[in-house]
Design a protein around this motif. Structure first.
Motif, PDB file in Angstrom:
ATOM      1  N   PHE A  34      21.634   7.147   9.995  1.00 13.51           N
ATOM      2  CA  PHE A  34      21.676   7.166   8.534  1.00 13.51           C
ATOM      3  C   PHE A  34      23.013   6.645   8.015  1.00 13.51           C
ATOM      4  O   PHE A  34      23.063   5.803   7.111  1.00 13.51           O
ATOM      5  CB  PHE A  34      21.407   8.585   8.020  1.00 13.51           C
ATOM      6  N   VAL A  35      24.107   7.132   8.583  1.00 12.36           N
ATOM      7  CA  VAL A  35      25.448   6.709   8.146  1.00 12.36           C
ATOM      8  C   VAL A  35      25.643   5.215   8.386  1.00 12.36           C
ATOM      9  O   VAL A  35      26.180   4.503   7.530  1.00 12.36           O
ATOM     10  CB  VAL A  35      26.539   7.547   8.857  1.00 12.36           C
ATOM     11  N   LEU A  36      25.197   4.722   9.553  1.00 12.77           N
ATOM     12  CA  LEU A  36      25.361   3.297   9.856  1.00 12.77           C
ATOM     13  C   LEU A  36      24.457   2.411   9.010  1.00 12.77           C
ATOM     14  O   LEU A  36      24.746   1.227   8.824  1.00 12.77           O
ATOM     15  CB  LEU A  36      25.097   3.051  11.345  1.00 12.77           C
ATOM     16  N   ALA A  37      23.378   2.947   8.490  1.00 11.65           N
ATOM     17  CA  ALA A  37      22.478   2.163   7.638  1.00 11.65           C
ATOM     18  C   ALA A  37      23.043   1.972   6.226  1.00 11.65           C
ATOM     19  O   ALA A  37      22.685   1.012   5.541  1.00 11.65           O
ATOM     20  CB  ALA A  37      21.108   2.840   7.564  1.00 11.65           C
ATOM     21  N   LEU A  38      23.930   2.849   5.799  1.00 16.32           N
ATOM     22  CA  LEU A  38      24.428   2.796   4.419  1.00 16.32           C
ATOM     23  C   LEU A  38      25.093   1.471   4.049  1.00 16.32           C
ATOM     24  O   LEU A  38      24.784   0.911   2.985  1.00 16.32           O
ATOM     25  CB  LEU A  38      25.358   3.980   4.148  1.00 16.32           C
ATOM     26  N   PRO A  39      26.017   0.923   4.862  1.00 18.69           N
ATOM     27  CA  PRO A  39      26.613  -0.360   4.463  1.00 18.69           C
ATOM     28  C   PRO A  39      25.579  -1.473   4.289  1.00 18.69           C
ATOM     29  O   PRO A  39      25.676  -2.277   3.360  1.00 18.69           O
ATOM     30  CB  PRO A  39      27.576  -0.684   5.611  1.00 18.69           C
TER      31      PRO A  39
END
Length: 186
Positions: A140-145
């Protein structure tokens, strides 16, 4: 780590470049997504050895990125994104568990193969196994950018990948039990 986590990591790496040079965002995204997934094409072979190059892959990264900087075209940037994402996948597999299907029962001390030294690197288990709750959070965190920088088909792929990541993380441990029930099919 999940394949989607690796794909999102590749997109995260190319996001700043896609933001600065939006005309190359599609080839960067395509290269990063395919490169993030490509090492796992060795699943039917010797997983995390055949197509995983955590040390040697860095040479390819230097060459591909050098080519992309000296001749920035859609193909050279796509190739560079592919090589960087594939290397990042192989290099970060050491932070997860081993390649076993049921790491909570049968733990191995093999994370990824180091071709330079001819030995397996030990798993650090920061991400206990692919599909662990911490893997879903990392995905989820890596998908944000990517969700901020990209639009169109890339955003749709990322949202779909997030759905797959969440479903897989919720079902991961059950999948092993369910597939064990299918042994009679063999």
């Amino acid at each position: 780590m999940m394949a989607t986590t690796h794909a999102f990591a590749g997109l995260t790496v190319v996001s700043p470049i896609a933001y600065l040079v939006p005309e190359f965002s599609a080839p960067l995204a395509l290269g990063a997504l395919v490169g993030g997934l490509a090492p796992d094409f060795d699943l039917p072979l010797t997983h995390r050895r055949t197509f995983h190059f955590p040390i040697v892959g860095l040479v390819g990264v230097v060459l591909a990125v050098g080519l992309a900087f000296s001749a920035p075209t859609a193909p050279t940037l796509a190739i560079a994104a592919f090589v960087v994402a594939a290397w990042l996948h192989a290099a970060t597999d050491v932070f997860g568990g081993g390649p076993e299907m049921d790491p909570w029962r049968n733990r191995t001390e093999r994370a990824v193969y180091d071709h330079v030294h001819g030995r397996w690197l030990r798993p650090k288990r920061w991400i206990r196994y692919d599909g662990a709750p911490e893997d879903a959070v990392l995905a989820f965190v890596l998908a944000l950018p990517a969700l901020v920088v990209f639009d169109g088909w890339v955003r749709i792929v990322v949202l779909g990948g997030l759905g797959v990541s969440i479903a897989y993380a919720l079902l991961r441990r059950r999948l092993i039990r369910w597939t064990a029930d299918w042994e009679w099919l063999e």
